[in-house]
Design an enzyme around this catalytic site. Sequence first.
Site, PDB file in Angstrom:
ATOM      1  N   HIS A  12      -9.700 -11.204 -48.414  1.00 21.70           N
ATOM      2  CA  HIS A  12     -10.880 -11.310 -47.546  1.00 21.70           C
ATOM      3  C   HIS A  12     -10.950 -10.148 -46.545  1.00 21.70           C
ATOM      4  CE1 HIS A  12     -12.658 -15.293 -48.443  1.00 21.70           C
ATOM      5  NE2 HIS A  12     -11.428 -15.658 -48.766  1.00 21.70           N
ATOM      6  N   ASP A  35     -15.760 -17.038 -50.106  1.00 19.13           N
ATOM      7  CA  ASP A  35     -15.533 -18.433 -50.465  1.00 19.13           C
ATOM      8  C   ASP A  35     -16.901 -19.090 -50.532  1.00 19.13           C
ATOM      9  OD1 ASP A  35     -12.776 -18.097 -50.452  1.00 19.13           O
ATOM     10  OD2 ASP A  35     -12.589 -18.644 -48.341  1.00 19.13           O
ATOM     11  N   GLU A  44      -8.124 -21.440 -56.640  1.00 17.67           N
ATOM     12  CA  GLU A  44      -9.149 -21.935 -55.717  1.00 17.67           C
ATOM     13  C   GLU A  44     -10.530 -21.779 -56.362  1.00 17.67           C
ATOM     14  OE1 GLU A  44      -6.789 -20.695 -51.588  1.00 17.67           O
ATOM     15  OE2 GLU A  44      -8.572 -19.578 -52.204  1.00 17.67           O
ATOM     16  N   HIS A  95     -13.092 -19.340 -54.503  1.00 20.56           N
ATOM     17  CA  HIS A  95     -12.659 -18.007 -54.063  1.00 20.56           C
ATOM     18  C   HIS A  95     -13.001 -16.941 -55.116  1.00 20.56           C
ATOM     19  CE1 HIS A  95      -9.461 -15.450 -51.963  1.00 20.56           C
ATOM     20  NE2 HIS A  95      -9.723 -14.774 -53.058  1.00 20.56           N
TER      21      HIS A  95
END
Length: 247
Positions: free
Chosen positions: A147, A154, A224, A227
């Site tokens: 990030h 996300d 995830e 993500h």
Amino acid sequence: MPVPRREPRLSAASALAATILVAAIPLPALADALPNGFVRLADVDPSIRQDIRYAGSDNFLHREVNGYDAPACILTEQAAKALSAIQKAIAAKSLTLVVFDCYRPAPAVADMGEWTKQGGPPDPQWYPKVRRSELIAKGYVGELSTHSRGSTVDVAIARTGRRSSPNPACGGVDADTLDFGTGFDCFDPMSETAHRGLAIEAAANRRMLVDAMRAGGFRNYAREWWHFTLKSEPFTRLRFDFPITAD
């Protein structure tokens, strides 16, 4: 001994003229400028819903994270434009993207890491099966984060004009998002994108999200479902530390 030089005194008329000249010169903007290559998502596509969790208390730390001075999504220009293209593609199905986190300042990543060191029991909402001190070792909280390079997001999908109101057993979720089996930031194997045992609808929604993001140039992080990182991200070896501020 040399005599100090005296500057000539200006007449009142000359001083006034000088003041007017200075006032007429445009001064640089005092607003926080973004680094070259970064944009605010709202300036590129205001139709994408923003629910920036780390700017408030609805997250696994239960507080605002360092570096999040405003609930704003900031991304590299390439990532923002790619998201906008995805938004336009799914809008035809009365769907919208919902972003929970975008660029994450390096100090925020450090804040999360320090927070895990404080220890504590499992949290039924966010990490129901591991202790806080285990979150880094188990891979749920990173000592570094993609990030911070500015091209990771996300994200989930919601229906426009109709509330879905899922109630996941783990994680946090926007009230309007589709059912993805867990909420955002559920630190549990259930959050793995291809996790077996999901309800049919949740599994289908995850596939739809992955397919839409892949078509837009993003790759998913398999642990995830929310993500995604832009495959052609411009800053592959840089991490940034500027804070997230309001416009």
